[in-house]
Design an enzyme around this catalytic site. Structure first.
Site, PDB file in Angstrom:
ATOM      1  N   ASP A  31       0.840  -1.207   0.000  1.00 25.69           N
ATOM      2  CA  ASP A  31       0.000   0.000   0.000  1.00 25.69           C
ATOM      3  C   ASP A  31       0.871   1.252   0.000  1.00 25.69           C
ATOM      4  O   ASP A  31       1.622   1.491   0.946  1.00 25.69           O
ATOM      5  CB  ASP A  31      -0.880   0.018   1.253  1.00 25.69           C
ATOM      6  CG  ASP A  31      -2.099  -0.878   1.135  1.00 25.69           C
ATOM      7  OD1 ASP A  31      -2.824  -0.768   0.128  1.00 25.69           O
ATOM      8  OD2 ASP A  31      -2.329  -1.683   2.058  1.00 25.69           O
ATOM      9  N   HIS A  62      -0.512  -1.202  -4.567  1.00 24.56           N
ATOM     10  CA  HIS A  62      -1.743  -0.388  -4.584  1.00 24.56           C
ATOM     11  C   HIS A  62      -1.351   1.058  -4.303  1.00 24.56           C
ATOM     12  O   HIS A  62      -0.998   1.404  -3.180  1.00 24.56           O
ATOM     13  CB  HIS A  62      -2.694  -0.937  -3.510  1.00 24.56           C
ATOM     14  CG  HIS A  62      -3.952  -0.134  -3.333  1.00 24.56           C
ATOM     15  ND1 HIS A  62      -4.754  -0.250  -2.219  1.00 24.56           N
ATOM     16  CD2 HIS A  62      -4.556   0.783  -4.139  1.00 24.56           C
ATOM     17  CE1 HIS A  62      -5.797   0.560  -2.335  1.00 24.56           C
ATOM     18  NE2 HIS A  62      -5.691   1.202  -3.475  1.00 24.56           N
ATOM     19  N   GLY A 137      -6.949   4.579   2.944  1.00 24.03           N
ATOM     20  CA  GLY A 137      -6.163   5.469   3.808  1.00 24.03           C
ATOM     21  C   GLY A 137      -5.663   4.798   5.071  1.00 24.03           C
ATOM     22  O   GLY A 137      -4.561   5.091   5.530  1.00 24.03           O
ATOM     23  N   GLY A 140      -7.396  -1.666   9.269  1.00 27.76           N
ATOM     24  CA  GLY A 140      -8.173  -1.905  10.478  1.00 27.76           C
ATOM     25  C   GLY A 140      -9.582  -1.330  10.487  1.00 27.76           C
ATOM     26  O   GLY A 140     -10.193  -1.215  11.550  1.00 27.76           O
ATOM     27  N   ASP A 168     -10.486  -5.123  -1.116  1.00 30.25           N
ATOM     28  CA  ASP A 168      -9.491  -4.601  -0.178  1.00 30.25           C
ATOM     29  C   ASP A 168     -10.149  -3.822   0.956  1.00 30.25           C
ATOM     30  O   ASP A 168     -10.756  -2.787   0.716  1.00 30.25           O
ATOM     31  CB  ASP A 168      -8.536  -3.682  -0.971  1.00 30.25           C
ATOM     32  CG  ASP A 168      -7.393  -3.146  -0.141  1.00 30.25           C
ATOM     33  OD1 ASP A 168      -7.264  -3.515   1.043  1.00 30.25           O
ATOM     34  OD2 ASP A 168      -6.605  -2.351  -0.704  1.00 30.25           O
ATOM     35  N   SER A 189      -4.952  -6.265   8.770  1.00 31.47           N
ATOM     36  CA  SER A 189      -4.919  -6.421  10.227  1.00 31.47           C
ATOM     37  C   SER A 189      -5.354  -7.806  10.705  1.00 31.47           C
ATOM     38  O   SER A 189      -4.841  -8.285  11.711  1.00 31.47           O
ATOM     39  CB  SER A 189      -5.753  -5.331  10.893  1.00 31.47           C
ATOM     40  OG  SER A 189      -7.036  -5.291  10.317  1.00 31.47           O
TER      41      SER A 189
HETATM   42  C1  DX5 Z   1      -6.597   0.663   2.990  1.00 36.62           C
HETATM   43  C2  DX5 Z   1      -5.564  -0.242   2.335  1.00 36.62           C
HETATM   44  C3  DX5 Z   1      -5.791  -1.674   2.660  1.00 36.62           C
HETATM   45  C4  DX5 Z   1      -5.764  -1.989   4.130  1.00 36.62           C
HETATM   46  C5  DX5 Z   1      -6.111  -3.418   4.423  1.00 36.62           C
HETATM   47  O1  DX5 Z   1      -6.348   1.960   2.624  1.00 36.62           O
HETATM   48  O2  DX5 Z   1      -5.622  -0.098   0.933  1.00 36.62           O
HETATM   49  O3  DX5 Z   1      -4.921  -2.495   1.905  1.00 36.62           O
HETATM   50  O4  DX5 Z   1      -4.563  -1.648   4.728  1.00 36.62           O
HETATM   51  O5  DX5 Z   1      -6.085  -3.600   5.804  1.00 36.62           O
HETATM   52  P1  DX5 Z   1      -7.277  -4.230   6.632  1.00 36.62           P
HETATM   53  O6  DX5 Z   1      -7.401  -5.650   6.195  1.00 36.62           O
HETATM   54  O7  DX5 Z   1      -6.817  -4.093   8.046  1.00 36.62           O
HETATM   55  O8  DX5 Z   1      -8.530  -3.446   6.344  1.00 36.62           O
HETATM   56 ZN    ZN Z   2      -4.655  -1.590  -0.409  1.00 40.23          ZN
END
Ligand code: DX5
Ligand code: ZN
Length: 206
Positions: A31, A62, A137, A140, A168, A189
Site C-alpha cells: 500500500d 496499490h 487510507g 483496520g 481490499d 490487520s
Molecule cells: C486501505 C488499504 C488496505 C488496508 C487493508 O487503505 O488499501 O490495503 O490496509 O487492511 P485491513 O485488512 O486491516 O482493512
Molecule cells: Zn490496499
C-alpha cells in the site's frame, strides 16, 4: 481465491516480510500513500525498493496517490506483478498506457462511493479491478456491506473478459464468506494482529 497480505501497520517491516515469506500467501499487497490522494502516508521509494527486494511473494502494489507516473518512473525496473492505481484520477487512459510500457499488469482501484460505470471504458485495457470495501487510507476499518452488491454489478460489467476481481479492506474470517466469488482478497490487520500469520491464513481459507 488467492490472498494478498497488506503489512501497513507493522513497525518492524523487515521482520514482517520475513514472516510473510514463510506463509502460503500469494501476494504482498504493498500500500503506497502520498498524503494527498489520502491523508495518510506510507512508504518512501527507497523503502518500497527494499521491501520488494526482501519479499519472495508476487508484488501487488496499490498506489493511493495523485501521481502514479512519478512512482512508475522510479519503480519501473522493480519486480512488480500488479500496478494498481485509482480510477478517480484524471487521465487514467494515459497512466494505463505507461504502466503497460513497463510490462506490469494494470489494476484499477475504485473507492466505495465511486459509480462503477466509470470502469466501463477501461475494461478492455486492464488486468485487475481492486474494489475498496473501506475508504482508502487506513488499515483496520470495518468492511462496508454495500461492497457485496457492487461486486456483483462489477462482475457483470467484466463479463467474460480476463480481469481479476480483488477486494481490499476489512476482510476477516467472517467477511470473507460474503465475497467467495472473487479472485483475490487483500487482508491486513486480520493477519498481522496475530504473531502466527499462517494460522490466520488457514482460518481465512477454510
Ligand atoms: C486501505 C488499504 C488496505 C488496508 C487493508 O487503505 O488499501 O490495503 O490496509 O487492511 P485491513 O485488512 O486491516 O482493512
Ligand atoms: Zn490496499
Amino acid at each position: 481465491m488467492e490472498i494478498s497480505v497488506s503489512l501497513l501497520k507493522e513497525s518492524n517491516i523487515d521482520e514482517a516480510i520475513e514472516k510473510l515469506n514463510t506463509t502460503n500467501a500469494s501476494y504482498f499487497h504493498l500500500d503506497v500513500m502520498d498524503g494527498n490522494f489520502v491523508s495518510n502516508t506510507s512508504y518512501s521509494i527507497s523503502q518500497i525498493k527494499n521491501m520488494i527486494k526482501k519479499c519472495n511473494k508476487k508484488i501487488d502494489a496499490h498506489f493511493m496517490v495523485n501521481d502514479p507516473i512519478y512512482y512508475l518512473d522510479k519503480l519501473k525496473e522493480e519486480k512488480i506483478e500488479n500496478f494498481t492505481f485509482h480510477v478517480e484520477l484524471d487521465d487514467v487512459e494515459s497512466i494505463i498506457n505507461k504502466v503497460k510500457e513497463c510490462n506490469f499488469k494494470v489494476g484499477l482501484a475504485i473507492k466505495p462511493n465511486t459509480n462503477i460505470n466509470v470502469l466501463n471504458r477501461y475494461l478492455d485495457k486492464i488486468d485487475l479491478i481492486l474494489v475498496m470495501s473501506v475508504e482508502p487510507g487506513y488499515g483496520g476499518q470495518k468492511f462496508l456491506p454495500s461492497t457485496i452488491s457492487r461486486l456483483n454489478d462489477i462482475k457483470s460489467l467484466i463479463g467474460n473478459r480476463n480481469i481479476k476481481l480483488a477486494v481490499d479492506g476489512g476482510i476477516n474470517d467472517d467477511t470473507i464468506k460474503l465475497i467467495s466469488n472473487i479472485d483475490i482478497a487483500v487482508v491486513g490487520s486480520y493477519i498481522t494482529n496475530n504473531q502466527d500469520y499462517q494460522e490466520q491464513l488457514n482460518k481465512l481459507l477454510n
